[in-house]
Design a protein around this motif. Structure first.
Motif, PDB file in Angstrom:
ATOM      1  N   ILE A 486       0.840  -1.206   0.000  1.00 54.86           N
ATOM      2  CA  ILE A 486       0.000   0.000   0.000  1.00 54.86           C
ATOM      3  C   ILE A 486       0.870   1.250   0.000  1.00 54.86           C
ATOM      4  N   GLY A 487       1.942   1.183   0.805  1.00 48.84           N
ATOM      5  CA  GLY A 487       2.828   2.350   0.879  1.00 48.84           C
ATOM      6  C   GLY A 487       3.456   2.652  -0.463  1.00 48.84           C
ATOM      7  N   CYS A 488       3.927   1.621  -1.120  1.00 44.45           N
ATOM      8  CA  CYS A 488       4.551   1.844  -2.414  1.00 44.45           C
ATOM      9  C   CYS A 488       3.542   2.402  -3.396  1.00 44.45           C
ATOM     10  N   LEU A 489       2.333   1.858  -3.338  1.00 45.13           N
ATOM     11  CA  LEU A 489       1.297   2.383  -4.227  1.00 45.13           C
ATOM     12  C   LEU A 489       1.051   3.854  -3.948  1.00 45.13           C
ATOM     13  N   CYS A 490       0.993   4.162  -2.645  1.00 46.33           N
ATOM     14  CA  CYS A 490       0.762   5.566  -2.274  1.00 46.33           C
ATOM     15  C   CYS A 490       1.883   6.446  -2.816  1.00 46.33           C
ATOM     16  N   ILE A 491       3.099   5.973  -2.635  1.00 47.49           N
ATOM     17  CA  ILE A 491       4.229   6.761  -3.128  1.00 47.49           C
ATOM     18  C   ILE A 491       4.101   6.957  -4.624  1.00 47.49           C
TER      19      ILE A 491
END
Lengths: 1267, 154
Positions: A486-491
């Protein structure tokens, strides 16, 4: 290690998400990418990104490749700019990429650490604390059976010791008499045994746990109590007393050994059941085989007299027995009289273990040091039946599989070498499929070391913890993986904006580049056109020149002549068109630089109006110039461009006006008055009229207050009565190649460039041009210009001193011009009477001049009225119809005294058709004495008429159109009675116009031989020239009123009249006029046309030299000393020749250095001389006269013209000298001109030198500098 | 051949030179500059032009023969030639020079060589024509006539 994991992580995460730019591979080197094929399969976003990138780099590389081949296609700095920008874009693209990667890696590290830590804390700490607890538990568990064991041992030993002590006491008591009272009686023995039996019973009774107590006497007698726990019976066992003689060998120590007992196998033992509580005999004694039931401790067990411990096995119990043996010493303490054995069952320990295990689960067992099982917590049998009888079982052979496995495991790990103390704590022992804790404990008894082992399944203690830890780990890992994704997607989502911006920026850069290139190419186009000018005009000039040559050929047939003239006309039109286009392109390419020079605005405008009036008259259009009186005379600006603006506008107006008038109005404002409002001036449509009147009022005020600020706003209006322009097109007509109506090109011709040029020029002069609404048909063009007035600001307009009351009769055809003139006259307090045609004039004149004598007028009238009435039959009826106002005016005028009458008559009022004009002139002649006549001629007035006028003494003659300046000239001439003034004035005006035109031509003369230009110029300036011509003639008549001149005139007349019987034939006239003009302008007063005509065919050069241009040129440059700097000998020769011819003294040098040297010596000598003069000494005579001017070539070896000029200017610093330097270059562009002026040159000539222009330029510069 | 005829021939010839574009108005200017104080001015100037041109031609040929052509010197030579030819009014030579300079700027050696040949031809043409012209003038002078001057109408 974590780094590596994290390095891998983004890749594993991003690979399944293809739109991630992180997955974009770094752009390959451009050279390789240019070869990358554009495959249509590349549809994934990743591929697309790659494609875009490669495309980008490819374009870069392409550009780089193309750059050297395109010859200065785009300036280097631009390209550098772009490359920088693009590399900047690329690097920022990379940086975004790197930042993304970094953020993701950091996120991964963070989440990984969190996971690991959480797991660690939850698992390890729990495990540890549990382990500690479990260890305590195990220890405790193990300790208790061992303690029990210990207790059992202790109690057994205590009982044994007690039995021994009691036995010793009893035996001692009975033995003494035996020893003393020898021989011991049987009865005493029985008593002894009875006592012993009672004592032993009491002990046995006190300890329920005891299995048996045995006493083996020395004599082989055995007493024993045995308790069978299974049947809960108690037995007393004793040997048959009769078998043992008490005396026989009773005390023989030697005979008491095992053999005696063994030998007594045959001895019969009796067993009698006892009441377990009271010990009373309850049954009959039964004989039992010796040693069958219990072990009787014998001497063999206490060989050294010390206590022994033993684990024994009995037939009747299924558990091992603990037996202890102690010797009973006699009174002397030296002999063993009996052996006491105590046997305890170990089953109670096993019982305890079972109880413990029931609570805590697991297994506990005790073994001897050798590994024999002593007690277990299970029910597995501890004894194995062998052929030898029951025996103890080894732990490794135990029937309980857990104990067996545990024992084997321990044996496998440690073998026989157990750690010191035999203490083992193992937390993970894999027994079978399960994990176990194994702990052992060692109880070190001297005779019987015991090892306790506890085996607890791990699951029992750590089961939940282990499970939880596993679950937690799984949950944590899955949670962290989710968070990471999720974090990578957010980034990605967050940085997507940035990357989009990057993309946009890249696109923007490429667009910018494209635009720049487009602009550059556009610019090159303009530049190309500007550069082409030379090449374009040269052939045109040649064509026109050759046509001129052909036309001069006398042997041409008339039809050839006509078509040649036509060709020539067309060529001229083409040249003009070319010039227009080139002008425009020059403006567009930014090469047009406005001059800053003083010029007389009024004169320029008048020149233009004169020029165009010719065309107007043909079209029946009246061209009127109306300049306000407050207009300053001189302005600073580019007169040539100013002229261009107006000639374009006026010719445009005339072109579209079939009939009516074209008015040029002009007035001016001071800039300061407008500074407050500051807005675009033409926007103020509504307040226009108000402003106008207001400004008129303010003008005086402004003039007083703002003397210093000399910027003026010049307003102009050009109004016509033509076809007009559709209001929707008012803006677009100013664009290039734009015409209001597509059909106009067919009807009126033209390219649509004129207005475009006008607007560009006007804008360049700081003004605006616009079409303004107008009520009547036609258009009203309004423009303003910002021009500076020279700082001295002398604004004297040549005002006539109207000291005498003056009456002007304006008999002019054009109503508008007449109205404006009369208004102006009235403003200047001059009485004016207007007459629009001949008839009215004939009405007014008698009114004016025959006030008292009516018959006088009527007398004269018939002489005129006859032809008039023939011509205009109706006029007789209208004859008395002078309007009332007019009559009153006439009366007013009559009331004045000493009036001066001036009658301005349009030559168009005369009727040439029927030849009445002579009689009309006759009619006017009667007023000659009373009034002065001024005639306005049109350009096509025949010379016959002019001659007639001259003959009649009408000396004031001006050309149409009549405007303010001309009116002033007329008034001055009339009032002061001189005619010379006009000529000077007008010829000056003409000259200046000419000069302006010449300058204009020099400015853009890219044709060295401006043959065609010259001719064109002459034709363009025909009116002025013509005016000059006429004025010259006026002068002749004035100065030399001799018949010889009239003969000249008549010759002139006769020359033109036979050839041109018809006035309307334009071509023929223009030709003849061209010749005339050539003659008149080339030389001064005394040339005669006829002589020149001959000369043209063949005139000896000498005669020509003396008579033609040299005459006036010699005057021009006489006394001047000129230095010619020119490297090419040929050009030097030509230049020297030209200047010599003009009368100058010439020195020539061949390069810049020599010129500088010459100047140095000159300046030195001048300075020395000045000093000498200051000191009052006799000045040294100069070696050579100082140079007045340098004609400097620009491109020269050794030192070029620019350098030389800079050097000379440097030398002049501080000497207050400024020698005029005129450049001569082969480059005709205005940039070269600027370069020349920038280094300090004063003027500029294009090669090849042409004598007239050269001399004129030199005159211009020196004339100014000398003055 | 009487003088008048010779004069007419001379005029015709001059005119033909103008028609062909060999000469232009500058030549007339030159002729006008000639007067009694310097009766051979035109001939002098023109022969000076011939000398100059021969020298420049040699220089140019040499410069263009070199393996590494120095276009700057070539350009300056051509510029010089252009100046002198335009001064005497040899317009075709001048036009050739203009084209020549363009190729110089492009550093196009083949075109330059082609141009050189062309200009050379033009030069020999004008030289030939002018020499003929001068010869005719001399004949006229020798016959005692005056040299007629072609005048354009200005």
């Amino acid at each position: 290690m974590p780094e590596k994991a994290l390095e891998i992580q983004p890749i594993t995460i991003t690979t399944p998400t293809p739109n991630s730019p992180m997955a974009t591979p770094p752009p390959p080197p451009p050279c390789r990418t240019s070869a990358t094929p554009d495959s249509p399969i590349m549809t994934t976003p990743r591929r697309r990104a790659l494609h875009r990138l490669t495309g980008f780099t490819r374009s870069l590389s392409c550009r780089r490749k193309r750059a050297p081949s395109g010859r200065r296609m785009c300036p280097v700095d631009q390209q550098d700019d772009f490359q920088q920008a693009s590399t900047h874009c690329l690097t920022s693209y990379y940086s975004v990429f790197v930042v993304r990667l970094a953020i993701m890696i950091m996120l991964a590290i963070l989440i990984g650490m969190l996971t690991v830590l959480t797991w660690h804390f939850t698992k390890v700490y729990t495990t540890k604390s549990l382990d500690t607890l479990a260890y305590g538990l195990r220890y405790e568990l193990l300790q208790r059976p061992i303690l029990r064991m210990w207790n059992i041992l202790n109690s057994t030993s205590e009982i044994t010791t007690a039995q021994v002590k009691l036995s010793e006491y009893v035996l001692r008591k009975y033995s003494s008499p035996v020893t003393q009272a020898n021989p011991t009686s049987q009865a005493q023995l029985v008593e002894l045994y009875e006592t012993m039996k009672a004592v032993t019973w009491s002990l046995f009774q006190s300890r329920k746990a005891l299995n048996a107590i045995t006493i083996n006497y020395r004599n082989g007698f055995v007493q024993a109590f045995h308790r069978d726990h299974r049947s809960n019976n108690t037995f007393y066992i004793y040997s048959d007393l009769s078998n043992y003689s008490i005396s026989a060998g009773m005390y023989s120590r030697q005979g008491w050994n095992d053999q005696s007992i063994k030998g007594n196998i045959s001895a019969i033992w009796y067993r009698e059941p006892l009441d377990p509580n009271t010990g009373i005999k309850i049954g009959k004694a039964k004989p039992i085989p010796a040693d069958d039931l219990i072990n009787i401790a014998g001497l063999s067990q206490v060989p050294d007299g010390a206590a022994t411990w033993d684990v024994a096995v009995s037939k009747y119990t299924d558990s091992p027995l603990l037996s202890a043996a102690l010797p009973v010493f006699g009174p002397s303490n030296q002999s063993i009289v009996a052996v006491v054995g105590v046997t305890t069952a170990l089953s109670s320990v096993g019982q305890l273990m079972k109880e413990l295990v029931e609570v805590h689960s697991g297994h506990i067992y005790l073994t001897s040091q050798e590994g024999y099982l002593l007690a277990t917590s299970t029910n597995a049998p501890l004894l194995a039946n062998t052929s030898m009888g029951p025996e103890l079982v080894m732990a490794v052979d135990s029937q309980d599989h857990v104990i067996r496995k545990g024992a084997r495991w321990l044996q496998a790990i440690y073998g026989n070498k157990l750690p010191p103390g035999h203490v083992v704590h193992i937390e993970h022992a894999k027994l079978g499929k399960e994990d176990y804790y194994i702990d052992s404990f060692f109880l070190n008894l001297k005779r019987l070391p015991i090892v306790g082992v506890i085996i607890i399944p791990r699951e029992y203690i750590m089961g939940k913890a282990d499970q939880r830890a596993f679950k937690t780990l799984i949950i944590l890992i899955s949670a962290s993986v989710c968070i990471l994704i999720i974090g990578c997607l957010c980034i990605l989502i967050l940085t997507n904006g940035v990357s989009k911006e990057m993309k946009l920026r890249a696109e923007l850069i490429s667009h910018l580049d494209a635009r720049r290139r487009a602009e550059a190419s556009n610019n090159y186009k303009s530049q190309f056109l500007a550069n082409m000018s030379h090449e374009l005009r040269t052939p045109m000039a040649a064509i026109i020149g050759l046509l001129d040559i052909v036309i001069t050929d006398s042997s041409l047939a008339s039809e050839h002549y006509a078509s040649l003239t036509q060709i020539r006309k067309c060529s001229l039109a083409l040249l003009r068109l070319l010039n227009n286009i080139l002008d425009l392109s020059k403006v567009e390419s930014g090469k047009l630089v406005l001059e800053e020079a003083d010029f007389n605005l009024g004169q320029e405008l008048e020149g233009i109006v004169d020029m165009h009036s010719v065309q107007c008259i043909n079209q029946d259009v009246e061209l009127v110039l109306d300049l306000s009186d407050d207009m300053p005379e001189t302005f600073r600006g580019d007169s040539a461009r100013f002229v261009e603006i107006f000639s374009n506008l006026i010719s445009n107006s005339i072109k579209f006006t079939k009939s009516g008038h074209v008015i040029v109005r002009g007035w001016c404002e001071n800039w300061n008055a407008f500074e407050d409002s500051g807005k675009s001036l033409l926007e103020q449509k509504k307040s226009w009229c108000a402003l106008r009147s207001k400004f008129k009022q303010q003008t005086n005020y402004v003039k007083k207050t703002c003397k210093k600020e000399n910027k003026m706003i010049l307003w102009f209006e050009i109004e016509d009565t033509g076809c007009g322009i559709d209001p929707a097109k008012w803006e677009t007509v100013f664009d290039s190649f734009e015409q209001a109506d597509a059909s106009t090109t067919r009807k009126h011709g033209g390219t649509g460039l004129g207005l475009s040029i006008v607007r560009t020029l006007v804008n360049k002069m700081g003004g605006e041009v616009k079409i303004v609404k107008k009520d009547s048909p036609g258009i009203l063009m309004r423009l303003y210009l910002l021009l500076n007035t020279p700082s001295d600001g002398s604004e004297q307009s040549c005002q006539v001193d109207f000291s005498k009351p003056t009456v002007v009769v304006l008999a002019l055809g054009g109503s508008v011009g007449r109205g404006i003139t009369s208004q102006w006259l009235r403003r200047n307090k001059v009485s004016t009477i207007e007459a629009s045609d001949w008839k009215q004039l004939t009405l007014i004149l008698p009114e004016l001049f025959n006030p008292t004598n009516e018959c006088n007028g009527s007398e004269e009238q018939p002489s005129l009225s006859e032809p008039l009435e023939e011509e205009q039959p109706l006029s007789s009826e209208e004859q008395p119809s002078l309007s009332q106002t007019l009559k009153e005016e006439i009366l007013n005028i009559k009331a004045m005294k000493d009036q001066v009458f001036i009658i301005v008559v349009d030559i168009g009022l005369l009727d040439f058709k029927a030849g009445i004009w002579l009689s009309q002139l006759d009619y006017l002649d009667q007023f000659t004495g009373k009034a002065k006549f001024a005639w306005t001629l049109s350009h096509n007035s025949s010379s016959m008429v002019k001659a007639e006028l001259r003959k009649r003494g009408h000396v004031i003659v001006v050309n149409k159109p009549l405007y303010k300046t001309k009116m002033i000239q007329i008034l001055e001439a009339a009032l002061q009675g001189r005619t010379l003034e006009i000529e000077i004035c007008s010829s000056d005006g003409g000259a200046s116009t000419n000069k302006a035109l010449v300058d204009c031509d020099i400015a853009d003369a890219l044709v060295p031989l401006s043959l065609g230009d010259k001719i064109e110029r002459l034709i363009n300036s025909r009116p002025t020239r013509y005016q000059d011509f006429i004025n010259h003639h006026i002068e002749f008549t004035d100065q030399n009123p001799e018949p010889s001149n009239s003969s000249t005139d008549s010759e002139n007349q006769s020359q033109s009249s036979p050839k041109l019987p018809d006035n309307g034939l334009e071509s023929g006239r223009s030709k003849s006029k061209g010749k005339e003009i050539a003659s008149t302008s080339d030389e001064s007063q005394n040339g005669s046309p006829t002589s020149k005509r001959q000369k043209m065919v063949s005139s000896p050069p000498k005669e020509k030299g003396s008579s033609s241009s040299s005459g006036c040129d010699e005057e021009k440059l006489r006394g001047l000393h000129i230095l010619v700097v020119e490297d090419t000998l040929l050009l030097q020769m030509v230049a020297v020749k030209i200047l010599l011819k003009a009368g100058a003294t010439v020195n020539a040098v061949s390069d810049g250095l020599q010129a500088v040297e010459a100047m140095t010596s000159m300046i030195d000598s001048l300075v020395r001389r000045n000093e000498a003069v200051k000191k009052g000494l006799e000045p040294e005579p100069l070696k050579s006269p100082p140079y007045d001017l340098i004609l400097m070539d620009c491109q020269m070896p050794v030192m070029d013209g620019y350098e030389a000029t800079k050097e000379i200017r440097r030398m002049e610093e501080g000497t207050r000298m400024h020698i005029q330097i005129i450049a001569q270059t082969a480059h005709a562009m205005s940039t070269d001109r600027e370069k020349c002026l920038a280094v300090g040159m004063d003027g500029y000539l294009t090669k090849p030198l042409q004598d007239k222009i050269t001399v004129e330029t030199i005159m211009k510069h020196l004339g100014r500098s000398i003055d | 051949m009487d003088v008048g005829q010779m004069q007419r021939r001379l005029l015709d010839y001059t005119k033909s030179l103008f028609m062909e574009g060999v000469l232009d108005g500058q030549f007339l200017q030159l002729q006008q500059l000639q007067d009694e104080s310097n009766p051979d001015f035109v001939v002098e100037v023109v022969s000076l032009f011939f000398e100059d041109s021969e020298r420049l031609l040699n220089d140019l040929t040499r410069a263009l023969d070199q393996p590494n052509v120095d276009f700057k010197t070539v350009d300056s030579h051509v510029h010089q030639w252009k100046g002198s030819s335009s001064s005497i009014g040899a317009s075709r030579v001048k036009n050739g020079c203009i084209a020549f300079r363009n190729f110089c700027e492009e550093q196009n050696i083949e075109a330059c060589l082609r141009c050189l040949q062309q200009v050379k031809q033009e030069y020999y043409l004008v030289k030939n024509k002018l020499e003929t012209l001068f010869r005719m003038e001399q004949q006229i002078v020798a016959a005692g006539g005056s040299i007629p001057i072609l005048e354009l109408s200005f």
